[in-house]
Design an enzyme around this catalytic site. Structure first.
Site, PDB file in Angstrom:
ATOM      1  N   GLY A   1      39.830  48.349  44.708  1.00  0.00           N
ATOM      2  CA  GLY A   1      38.751  48.831  45.547  1.00  0.00           C
ATOM      3  C   GLY A   1      38.133  49.957  45.220  1.00  0.00           C
TER       4      GLY A   1
ATOM      5  CG  HIS B   1      34.966  47.351  40.692  1.00  0.00           C
ATOM      6  ND1 HIS B   1      35.167  48.225  40.945  1.00  0.00           N
ATOM      7  CD2 HIS B   1      36.293  46.803  40.164  1.00  0.00           C
ATOM      8  CE1 HIS B   1      36.130  48.960  40.794  1.00  0.00           C
ATOM      9  NE2 HIS B   1      36.866  48.228  40.233  1.00  0.00           N
TER      10      HIS B   1
ATOM     11  CD  GLN C   1      47.975  48.374  38.931  1.00  0.00           C
ATOM     12  OE1 GLN C   1      47.918  47.412  39.227  1.00  0.00           O
ATOM     13  NE2 GLN C   1      46.823  48.801  38.117  1.00  0.00           N
TER      14      GLN C   1
ATOM     15  CG  ASP D   1      40.925  48.499  32.895  1.00  0.00           C
ATOM     16  OD1 ASP D   1      41.573  49.758  32.692  1.00  0.00           O
ATOM     17  OD2 ASP D   1      40.284  48.455  33.703  1.00  0.00           O
TER      18      ASP D   1
HETATM   19  O1  PAF Z   1      42.166  46.854  36.713  1.00  0.00           O
HETATM   20  C1  PAF Z   1      42.427  47.156  37.870  1.00  0.00           C
HETATM   21  O2  PAF Z   1      41.810  47.432  38.682  1.00  0.00           O
HETATM   22  C2  PAF Z   1      44.036  46.499  38.194  1.00  0.00           C
HETATM   23  O3  PAF Z   1      44.755  46.955  37.347  1.00  0.00           O
HETATM   24  C3  PAF Z   1      44.059  45.116  38.881  1.00  0.00           C
HETATM   25  C4  PAF Z   1      43.773  44.151  37.784  1.00  0.00           C
HETATM   26  C5  PAF Z   1      43.418  44.804  39.803  1.00  0.00           C
HETATM   27  C6  PAF Z   1      45.733  44.882  39.170  1.00  0.00           C
HETATM   28  O4  PAF Z   1      45.890  45.711  40.037  1.00  0.00           O
END
Ligand code: PAF
Length: 279
Positions: free
Chosen positions: A31, A37, A61, A149
């Protein structure tokens, strides 16, 4: 655009779409969506009949002293953006819907032990677990992740290969602000002064790209990059490293495809950036 909050509702919609022979593209997110995104959603829109965006701040995480509570959230804004980009569904579950006192996790050795994995030892186990769950729930044909990432992307590709997930993992380029700062939901934590200081990351990336293209070895690329960051008083280096692009293990010479990646604290905010180099 539909919004679901439960696994069951999401599965029912996905099953119906699959029955109709439609392909599904999944964009997993936490989000607080930005242009990075948006680029993933736009790519998924081009390549699939149906686009599913997951919007879930995944607690597993985050380490004990990390920013789970503070992580920015704005579902109304996310939902409007997804709708404007032509997404078909946002899956927005509560943590209790995704985790019921879990005992099963997915973790990946070696690749998750370097770079961000050193400072964030449980991070990639949480990522692999939630991404596996999302793959089972949304049954995508393709899933889209940003190259910002880069270690996460390499780990997810390896997980998909090793565990035979039937999904194509698509990596998409880093999206940057006009002045070079890589887009990130965490940029919102920066004060005006820190925002300026944060430019040392993209400046170091630019320098590293020049040096690697000139044929320098790892240390001759990394030392000037570190110097650029260290010259910024608000910065503190977590790591600046060169690793093999597939195994995420450190390299000294550029003989195979490599990833040059960094994590740097600007004040209390930990930012990452990177570039890849193909030989
Ligand atoms: O990259 C992210 O935003 C998160 O690590 C993901 C892949 C949505 C997993 O929670």
């Amino acid at each position: 655009m539909k919004v679901t909050t439960t696994v069951l509702e999401t599965r029912q919609l996905v099953r119906q779409w699959k029955k109709e022979g439609k392909s599904i593209g999944l964009v997993p997110t936490m989000g607080f969506l930005h242009e990075g995104h948006a680029s993933l959603i736009a790519r998924a829109r081009k390549e699939n009949d149906i686009v599913v965006v997951s919007d879930f701040v995944n607690p597993t995480q985050f380490g004990p002293n990390e920013d789970l509570e503070a992580y920015p959230r704005d579902f109304e804004r996310d939902s409007a953006l997804c709708e404007s980009l032509g997404a078909d569904l946002i899956f927005h579950p509560e943590p209790e819907e995704m985790y019921h006192d879990p005992c099963a996790f997915v973790s990946i050795d070696t690749l998750s032990e370097t770079l961000c994995g050193k400072t964030r030892p449980i991070h990639f186990k949480g990522v692999c677990t939630v991404v596996s769950k999302l793959f089972h729930i949304a049954a995508p044909d393709r899933a889209y992740f940003g190259q910002k990432d880069a270690q996460q992307l390499a780990i997810i590709k390896k997980m998909v290969l090793d565990l035979n997930f039937d999904v194509e993992v698509v990596g998409c380029p880093i999206v940057r602000e006009e002045d070079g700062l890589a887009k990130s939901s965490r940029n919102t934590y920066l004060s005006a002064e820190e925002r300026k200081a944060a430019l040392c990351l993209s400046k170091a990336v630019k320098k590293g790209q020049e040096l690697i293209q000139a044929g320098c070895s790892a240390e001759d690329v990394l030392a000037p990059m570190r110097a650029i960051i260290e010259a910024e008083p608000l910065s503190k280096i977590d790591y600046v490293s060169m690793v093999d692009a597939l195994t995420m293990q450190p390299v000294e010479k550029v003989e195979k495809d490599v990833l040059v990646a960094m994590a740097v604290y600007i004040g209390k905010t930990r930012l990452i950036d990177n570039f890849s180099y193909e030989v």
